[in-house]
Design a protein around this motif. Structure first.
Motif, PDB file in Angstrom:
ATOM      1  N   GLU A   8      32.122   0.830 -21.873  1.00  0.00           N
ATOM      2  CA  GLU A   8      30.788   1.438 -22.002  1.00  0.00           C
ATOM      3  C   GLU A   8      30.239   1.705 -20.607  1.00  0.00           C
ATOM      4  O   GLU A   8      30.334   0.856 -19.720  1.00  0.00           O
ATOM      5  N   PHE A  10      26.677   3.648 -18.553  1.00  0.00           N
ATOM      6  CA  PHE A  10      25.333   4.190 -18.796  1.00  0.00           C
ATOM      7  C   PHE A  10      25.037   5.284 -17.794  1.00  0.00           C
ATOM      8  O   PHE A  10      25.470   5.203 -16.639  1.00  0.00           O
ATOM      9  N   SER A  37      32.454   4.979 -23.961  1.00  0.00           N
ATOM     10  CA  SER A  37      31.197   5.328 -24.639  1.00  0.00           C
ATOM     11  C   SER A  37      30.076   5.438 -23.616  1.00  0.00           C
ATOM     12  O   SER A  37      30.087   4.751 -22.591  1.00  0.00           O
ATOM     13  N   THR A  39      25.970   5.342 -23.063  1.00  0.00           N
ATOM     14  CA  THR A  39      24.710   4.927 -23.690  1.00  0.00           C
ATOM     15  C   THR A  39      23.692   6.064 -23.632  1.00  0.00           C
ATOM     16  O   THR A  39      23.871   7.047 -22.901  1.00  0.00           O
ATOM     17  N   CYS A  40      22.613   5.890 -24.368  1.00  0.00           N
ATOM     18  CA  CYS A  40      21.583   6.931 -24.428  1.00  0.00           C
ATOM     19  C   CYS A  40      20.219   6.262 -24.527  1.00  0.00           C
ATOM     20  O   CYS A  40      20.014   5.395 -25.375  1.00  0.00           O
ATOM     21  N   SER A  41      19.325   6.689 -23.665  1.00  0.00           N
ATOM     22  CA  SER A  41      17.983   6.120 -23.721  1.00  0.00           C
ATOM     23  C   SER A  41      17.283   6.628 -24.970  1.00  0.00           C
ATOM     24  O   SER A  41      17.562   7.728 -25.453  1.00  0.00           O
ATOM     25  N   THR A  51      23.077  11.589 -21.093  1.00  0.00           N
ATOM     26  CA  THR A  51      24.207  11.242 -21.978  1.00  0.00           C
ATOM     27  C   THR A  51      25.152  12.421 -22.215  1.00  0.00           C
ATOM     28  O   THR A  51      26.379  12.287 -22.080  1.00  0.00           O
ATOM     29  N   HIS A  69      26.449   7.693 -27.501  1.00  0.00           N
ATOM     30  CA  HIS A  69      25.485   6.877 -28.256  1.00  0.00           C
ATOM     31  C   HIS A  69      24.320   7.781 -28.678  1.00  0.00           C
ATOM     32  O   HIS A  69      23.898   8.649 -27.912  1.00  0.00           O
ATOM     33  N   GLY A 100      17.966   2.300 -32.406  1.00  0.00           N
ATOM     34  CA  GLY A 100      17.310   2.151 -31.107  1.00  0.00           C
ATOM     35  C   GLY A 100      16.185   1.145 -31.208  1.00  0.00           C
ATOM     36  O   GLY A 100      15.728   0.810 -32.314  1.00  0.00           O
ATOM     37  N   ALA A 134      26.377  -0.170 -34.637  1.00  0.00           N
ATOM     38  CA  ALA A 134      26.227  -1.424 -33.886  1.00  0.00           C
ATOM     39  C   ALA A 134      26.200  -2.599 -34.866  1.00  0.00           C
ATOM     40  O   ALA A 134      25.753  -2.466 -36.003  1.00  0.00           O
ATOM     41  N   GLN A 167      27.312  -6.357 -30.384  1.00  0.00           N
ATOM     42  CA  GLN A 167      26.489  -6.770 -29.258  1.00  0.00           C
ATOM     43  C   GLN A 167      27.318  -7.756 -28.434  1.00  0.00           C
ATOM     44  O   GLN A 167      28.220  -8.407 -28.971  1.00  0.00           O
ATOM     45  N   TYR A 259      31.522  -3.936 -21.626  1.00  0.00           N
ATOM     46  CA  TYR A 259      30.278  -3.453 -21.018  1.00  0.00           C
ATOM     47  C   TYR A 259      30.507  -3.466 -19.508  1.00  0.00           C
ATOM     48  O   TYR A 259      30.387  -4.501 -18.859  1.00  0.00           O
TER      49      TYR A 259
END
Ligand code: FAD
Length: 285
Positions: A8, A10, A37, A39-41, A51, A69, A100, A134, A167, A259
């Protein structure tokens, strides 16, 4: 049985940061991950520049399978439809569908109350999309209890979720209990274990402050003993993550989702120290 290895990353907020990430991604490609992958805010305003841009680069320039994401609590159906079309246009057909986090100051939109609403919508709009969801080995912090959380998860799978990604966690026993609960609830999709190697004090302190994740005695002892020794803390943190992954591989985990915190060196270390156990090949002596 072999287990997949994926990463992952970001998207940084700045142009300079994004260019630095592109260099990091070149290094990650060398490790031949099963996918990366992005991430996306929850803040939709910048998604094209963050993203989507990073995902496009990974998929089209680096030719590495990519999962974008997509948190949707603040999106409506039209916006999601447009994003799915944009992903389709750049050739990406894998998303991690998320609700989210909800900000107390900003009420969410009504179209996607839960991630399962998003999964249902995307699967109807674009049935060929591979959709991940998730999951939380220690239950999602908002859920009433573990049973309710597993019921929600079953709902995700029943509307078409193809794969689950956990997670981060530091206690493998909790992951095994969670897997068993999923099995009992007839959740049969692959469950990838989210692992975050702890490599510096700042990251460790942030984790202790913000996470609900159980920190086992062995893990806390590392943080305490090497708090002021960055080199030792990094070494011990990486060894802890490697140990976790080896244990998971022996139990035939479907995959490890690392991560990376955009740190290629960390990913390289984990890869070098686990590639044979994850590939699960029996070699002739
Ligand atoms: P949901 O699955 O909708 O669950 C939210 C809560 O609602 C849970 O308590 C669940 O038990 C409950 N629930 C679900 N369905 C129902 C139902 N039908 N009825 C009643 N209750 C229900 N956040 C980001 O903003 N961007 C990211 O890129 C991002 N990436 C992530 C990657 C992973 C692997 C994980 C594990 C989390 C990620 N998150 C990300 C965080 C995530 O958005 C938050 O944890 C969020 O609070 C919940 O999202 P969800 O998709 O799990 O929500």
């Amino acid at each position: 049985m072999s287990s997949t290895l994926s990463f992952e990353v970001f998207p940084p907020n700045t142009q300079v940061g994004t260019e630095k990430l592109f260099a990091t991604l070149e290094d990650l490609r060398e490790l031949q991950p099963d996918f990366i992958s992005v991430t996306c805010s929850n803040n939709r305003k910048t998604i094209e520049e963050t993203t989507l841009k990073v995902a496009d680069y990974i998929h089209n320039e680096l030719q590495v399978p990519t999962i974008a994401h997509l948190p949707a609590a603040y999106l409506d159906q039209k916006q999601v439809q447009r994003l799915v079309e944009q992903l389709d246009q750049i050739g990406i057909h894998q998303i991690l569908a998320l609700r989210g986090d909800i900000s107390p100051e900003l009420p969410p939109k009504k179209d996607f109350t839960y991630a399962s609403d998003l999964i249902d919508f995307v699967k109807k709009q674009a049935p060929a999309f591979h959709v991940s969801g998730a999951c939380y080995p220690e239950a999602h912090p908002e859920s009433l209890n573990r049973i309710e959380d597993i019921k929600s998860l079953r709902q995700k799978v029943s509307v078409g979720c193809d794969q689950l990604i956990t997670q981060l966690f530091f206690d493998n026993e909790l992951f095994y209990q969670f897997q068993e609960s999923c099995d009992l609830a007839d959740i049969k999709v692959p469950i990838l274990a989210g692992i975050m190697p702890i490599v510096n004090r700042k990251q460790a302190l942030r984790l202790i402050k913000t996470t609900n994740t159980k920190l086992p005695r062995k893990f806390l002892a590392i943080l305490e003993k090497y708090e002021h020794d960055p080199v030792a803390l990094r070494e011990a943190g990486l060894a802890y993550a490697v140990d976790q992954i080896i244990d998971l591989a022996t139990q035939d985990v479907a995959g490890i989702h690392l991560y990376t915190m955009n740190n290629a060196e960390v990913a390289k270390h984990i890869y070098q120290n686990t590639k044979n156990v994850l590939s699960g090949q029996i070699k002739a002596v």
